[in-house]
Design a protein around this motif. Structure first.
Motif, PDB file in Angstrom:
ATOM      1  N   LYS A  58      35.552 107.995  -1.769  1.00  0.00           N
ATOM      2  CA  LYS A  58      34.383 107.115  -1.799  1.00  0.00           C
ATOM      3  C   LYS A  58      33.794 106.892  -0.407  1.00  0.00           C
ATOM      4  CE  LYS A  58      36.646 104.495  -5.517  1.00  0.00           C
ATOM      5  NZ  LYS A  58      37.173 103.143  -5.895  1.00  0.00           N
ATOM      6  N   VAL A  59      34.628 107.010   0.621  1.00  0.00           N
ATOM      7  CA  VAL A  59      34.201 106.723   1.992  1.00  0.00           C
ATOM      8  C   VAL A  59      34.809 107.766   2.920  1.00  0.00           C
ATOM      9  CG1 VAL A  59      34.156 105.023   3.863  1.00  0.00           C
ATOM     10  CG2 VAL A  59      34.209 104.246   1.493  1.00  0.00           C
ATOM     11  N   VAL A  60      34.013 108.203   3.916  1.00  0.00           N
ATOM     12  CA  VAL A  60      34.537 109.061   4.971  1.00  0.00           C
ATOM     13  C   VAL A  60      34.076 108.513   6.310  1.00  0.00           C
ATOM     14  CG1 VAL A  60      32.565 110.663   4.821  1.00  0.00           C
ATOM     15  CG2 VAL A  60      34.720 111.422   5.851  1.00  0.00           C
ATOM     16  N   VAL A  61      34.990 108.487   7.276  1.00  0.00           N
ATOM     17  CA  VAL A  61      34.691 108.057   8.642  1.00  0.00           C
ATOM     18  C   VAL A  61      34.824 109.261   9.564  1.00  0.00           C
ATOM     19  CG1 VAL A  61      35.443 106.621  10.580  1.00  0.00           C
ATOM     20  CG2 VAL A  61      35.421 105.676   8.253  1.00  0.00           C
ATOM     21  N   PHE A  62      33.808 109.486  10.388  1.00  0.00           N
ATOM     22  CA  PHE A  62      33.845 110.532  11.414  1.00  0.00           C
ATOM     23  C   PHE A  62      34.149 109.885  12.758  1.00  0.00           C
ATOM     24  CE2 PHE A  62      31.337 112.463   8.093  1.00  0.00           C
ATOM     25  CZ  PHE A  62      31.677 113.806   8.145  1.00  0.00           C
ATOM     26  N   ASP A  63      35.161 110.424  13.458  1.00  0.00           N
ATOM     27  CA  ASP A  63      35.480 109.914  14.787  1.00  0.00           C
ATOM     28  C   ASP A  63      35.960 111.080  15.655  1.00  0.00           C
ATOM     29  OD1 ASP A  63      38.092 110.405  13.983  1.00  0.00           O
ATOM     30  OD2 ASP A  63      38.665 108.288  13.878  1.00  0.00           O
ATOM     31  N   SER A 110      29.262 107.687   4.205  1.00  0.00           N
ATOM     32  CA  SER A 110      29.682 108.308   5.457  1.00  0.00           C
ATOM     33  C   SER A 110      29.402 107.361   6.617  1.00  0.00           C
ATOM     34  CB  SER A 110      28.966 109.637   5.668  1.00  0.00           C
ATOM     35  OG  SER A 110      27.567 109.494   5.532  1.00  0.00           O
ATOM     36  N   ILE A 111      30.395 107.210   7.487  1.00  0.00           N
ATOM     37  CA  ILE A 111      30.324 106.284   8.617  1.00  0.00           C
ATOM     38  C   ILE A 111      30.680 107.039   9.891  1.00  0.00           C
ATOM     39  CG2 ILE A 111      31.262 104.179   9.646  1.00  0.00           C
ATOM     40  CD1 ILE A 111      31.967 103.223   6.807  1.00  0.00           C
ATOM     41  N   ALA A 112      29.827 106.949  10.898  1.00  0.00           N
ATOM     42  CA  ALA A 112      30.129 107.506  12.218  1.00  0.00           C
ATOM     43  C   ALA A 112      30.679 106.394  13.103  1.00  0.00           C
ATOM     44  CB  ALA A 112      28.894 108.109  12.847  1.00  0.00           C
ATOM     45  N   SER A 113      31.876 106.600  13.620  1.00  0.00           N
ATOM     46  CA  SER A 113      32.498 105.662  14.567  1.00  0.00           C
ATOM     47  C   SER A 113      32.407 106.307  15.943  1.00  0.00           C
ATOM     48  CB  SER A 113      33.958 105.407  14.173  1.00  0.00           C
ATOM     49  OG  SER A 113      34.563 104.497  15.059  1.00  0.00           O
ATOM     50  N   ILE A 114      31.445 105.836  16.742  1.00  0.00           N
ATOM     51  CA  ILE A 114      31.046 106.550  17.953  1.00  0.00           C
ATOM     52  C   ILE A 114      31.681 105.925  19.187  1.00  0.00           C
ATOM     53  CG2 ILE A 114      29.092 107.354  19.326  1.00  0.00           C
ATOM     54  CD1 ILE A 114      27.369 106.883  16.756  1.00  0.00           C
ATOM     55  N   ARG A 115      32.569 106.675  19.771  1.00  0.00           N
ATOM     56  CA  ARG A 115      33.177 106.303  21.055  1.00  0.00           C
ATOM     57  C   ARG A 115      33.021 107.516  21.972  1.00  0.00           C
ATOM     58  NH1 ARG A 115      37.713 104.558  19.413  1.00  0.00           N
ATOM     59  NH2 ARG A 115      37.533 102.338  19.951  1.00  0.00           N
ATOM     60  N   GLY A 116      32.295 107.346  23.055  1.00  0.00           N
ATOM     61  CA  GLY A 116      31.989 108.473  23.924  1.00  0.00           C
ATOM     62  C   GLY A 116      30.601 108.999  23.643  1.00  0.00           C
TER      63      GLY A 116
END
Length: 283
Positions: A58-63, A110-116
């Motif tokens: 149901k959910v995907v996180v990109f990191d 879809s969730i982008a977790s942006i570090r950098g």
């Protein structure tokens, strides 16, 4: 974030972790800079196809697993034919825009977790996600391409104006400068920028919460939002062709060569402050 109970499949550059059957994480791990290129495209396509077809997720996180880089620009050292010979995807578009369109329309959140740095393709992947959350101290979102004489190719001209308005989209795209996390939040480029120490916990909590809801309710709600907010596919597909054509032009080749001389494509100041360096090329 991950423990021994998670099932993970490692490819050369991408790690898929099924945190729960309903909640997946996709971690980009291509040190030292997380550069995206033709060899990465089949790996991302495999992920997107799985998201489209799996009945439980149901959910995907990109990191990212690489310090300082979420996902950076396309591989300018790759042979052009390595990109142009790849067959179109299911939408009929070339592989990169095809995958980003399919990700936006997939029946999962879809969730982008942006570090950098989310540079070029990194920004375009984030824009294709349904939500974006950024480290206030460490996130940088540059669409640098115009400064290098190149037309962006992954859909930002179609997506950014709908997200942040025409004037700000032109500032981001034509200014070709680094956009830090706090300014990205102010502009609406990301949903929120959070203190770096809080980013992982916030994203994990939100993803876990959404993953507990009914999948049909999630996908139907998202589909109606898509109708109101996503650009039609025909707006995105030509950007990739314009990008490839622009790279071959003498003006772009000259600017890219100057960037290479200053350390582009290598760990160091040119990649860490790419917005500054493209701003110096014509001076």
């Amino acid at each position: 974030m991950k423990d021994q109970s998670q099932t993970a499949t490692l490819t050369k550059q991408i790690l898929l972790a099924r945190t729960l059957p309903t909640y997946w994480r996709v971690t980009i791990d291509h040190p030292p800079l997380n550069i995206f290129g033709p060899e990465t495209i089949p790996q991302l396509n495999e992920i997107v196809t799985a998201l489209e077809t799996d009945e439980q997720v149901k959910v995907v996180v990109f990191d990212s697993a690489v310090e300082g880089f979420f996902l950076t620009h396309y591989d300018f050292l790759a042979k052009p034919e390595d990109s142009t010979r790849l067959p179109p995807g299911p939408t009929g578009s070339q592989p990169l825009p095809d995958m980003l369109v399919r990700l936006s329309r997939a029946p999962v959140v879809s969730i982008a977790s942006i570090r950098g740095r989310a540079t070029g393709v990194g920004s375009e992947l984030a824009l294709a996600c349904d939500m974006r959350f950024a480290s206030r101290e460490k996130a940088i979102l540059p669409q640098f391409e115009v400064g290098a004489g190149v037309v962006p190719g992954g859909g930002p001209m179609a997506r950014l104006p709908r997200l942040i308005g025409r004037g700000r989209a032109l500032e981001v795209l034509l200014g070709a400068d680094d956009i830090p996390g706090d300014l990205a939040e102010l502009y609406g480029y990301v949903n929120r920028s959070l203190p770096d120490r809080d980013l992982d916990a916030f994203v994990d909590s939100l993803a876990t919460r959404i993953a507990s809801f009914d999948k049909q309710a999630i996908s139907e709600t998202k589909r109606f939002v898509d109708v109101a907010s996503l650009p039609p596919d025909f707006e995105i597909a030509p950007e990739w062709d314009a990008c490839l054509a622009s790279i071959a032009r003498p003006a772009a080749q000259e600017r890219i060569e100057k960037l290479m001389e200053r350390g582009f494509h290598k760990p160091g100041d040119a990649e860490n402050r790419l917005g500054y360096y493209v701003g110096q090329l014509g001076r």
